[in-house]
Scaffold this motif. Sequence first.
Motif, PDB file in Angstrom:
ATOM      1  N   UNK A 116       4.749  -2.304  -5.019  1.00 38.57           N
ATOM      2  CA  UNK A 116       3.447  -2.531  -4.392  1.00 38.57           C
ATOM      3  C   UNK A 116       3.165  -4.025  -4.240  1.00 38.57           C
ATOM      4  N   UNK A 117       3.559  -4.814  -5.250  1.00 36.05           N
ATOM      5  CA  UNK A 117       3.128  -6.218  -5.268  1.00 36.05           C
ATOM      6  C   UNK A 117       4.231  -7.233  -5.010  1.00 36.05           C
ATOM      7  N   UNK A 130       4.072   2.966 -13.985  1.00 34.14           N
ATOM      8  CA  UNK A 130       4.699   3.262 -15.270  1.00 34.14           C
ATOM      9  C   UNK A 130       5.666   2.189 -15.710  1.00 34.14           C
ATOM     10  N   UNK A 131       6.166   1.408 -14.757  1.00 33.27           N
ATOM     11  CA  UNK A 131       7.155   0.389 -15.108  1.00 33.27           C
ATOM     12  C   UNK A 131       7.126  -0.738 -14.083  1.00 33.27           C
ATOM     13  N   UNK A 132       7.930  -1.735 -14.350  1.00 31.55           N
ATOM     14  CA  UNK A 132       7.977  -2.912 -13.487  1.00 31.55           C
ATOM     15  C   UNK A 132       8.314  -2.537 -12.049  1.00 31.55           C
ATOM     16  N   UNK A 133       9.271  -1.635 -11.866  1.00 33.88           N
ATOM     17  CA  UNK A 133       9.704  -1.288 -10.510  1.00 33.88           C
ATOM     18  C   UNK A 133       8.585  -0.668  -9.686  1.00 33.88           C
ATOM     19  N   UNK A 134       7.849   0.255 -10.299  1.00 29.72           N
ATOM     20  CA  UNK A 134       6.773   0.908  -9.540  1.00 29.72           C
ATOM     21  C   UNK A 134       5.676  -0.108  -9.202  1.00 29.72           C
ATOM     22  N   UNK A 162      -4.687  -8.429  -9.589  1.00 25.27           N
ATOM     23  CA  UNK A 162      -5.950  -8.687 -10.282  1.00 25.27           C
ATOM     24  C   UNK A 162      -7.143  -8.210  -9.456  1.00 25.27           C
ATOM     25  N   UNK A 163      -7.180  -8.620  -8.175  1.00 24.82           N
ATOM     26  CA  UNK A 163      -8.282  -8.188  -7.313  1.00 24.82           C
ATOM     27  C   UNK A 163      -8.283  -6.669  -7.217  1.00 24.82           C
ATOM     28  N   UNK A 164      -7.103  -6.090  -6.998  1.00 27.68           N
ATOM     29  CA  UNK A 164      -7.020  -4.635  -6.853  1.00 27.68           C
ATOM     30  C   UNK A 164      -7.540  -3.946  -8.104  1.00 27.68           C
ATOM     31  N   UNK A 165      -7.003  -4.383  -9.224  1.00 29.27           N
ATOM     32  CA  UNK A 165      -7.317  -3.705 -10.483  1.00 29.27           C
ATOM     33  C   UNK A 165      -8.797  -3.838 -10.844  1.00 29.27           C
TER      34      UNK A 165
END
Length: 140
Positions: free
Chosen positions: A69-70, A61-65, A78-81
């Motif tokens: 993870x990243x 939902x936001x930069x922090x979330x 990119x690979x994940x998405x």
Amino acid sequence: MKKILIAFMLAGTFGLTYAQSDYYNDYRRSITDINWQTVATDLLLSVAQTNQLNALNDRYHDYDSWNRVYVSNPDRWKEDRYSEIEKILGREKYGKFKKKYYKGQNPVAVYNQNKNNYKKYKGQKSKAYKAEKKNNGHHH
């Protein structure tokens, strides 16, 4: 002395690389640049597929979330998405998706290109600045 060294190290990491927030902005653009409703209609996605895509788009939902993870590997979004989008769509529809929205290119490569364009642009800016400084220094 220690303070200067730390500042220098920080400047080094941010100066030459793509900043964490730039990766996040690319990630956000990968969602906002595309009308997912149109994707669903164009590719005749099932309700389940459409819901999975929407859930994927809403995951962070936001930069922090996203950053939790990243944080250690911001490039990996990119690979994940896109591997997840490929799983949701299936190979054939993913191929159509790439053709229509990424001119047939692998989206991961497209975002890697963005990163390199950004580096190139930054490099040109400082080169232009140095050249200008040099030229202005010589008055005949």
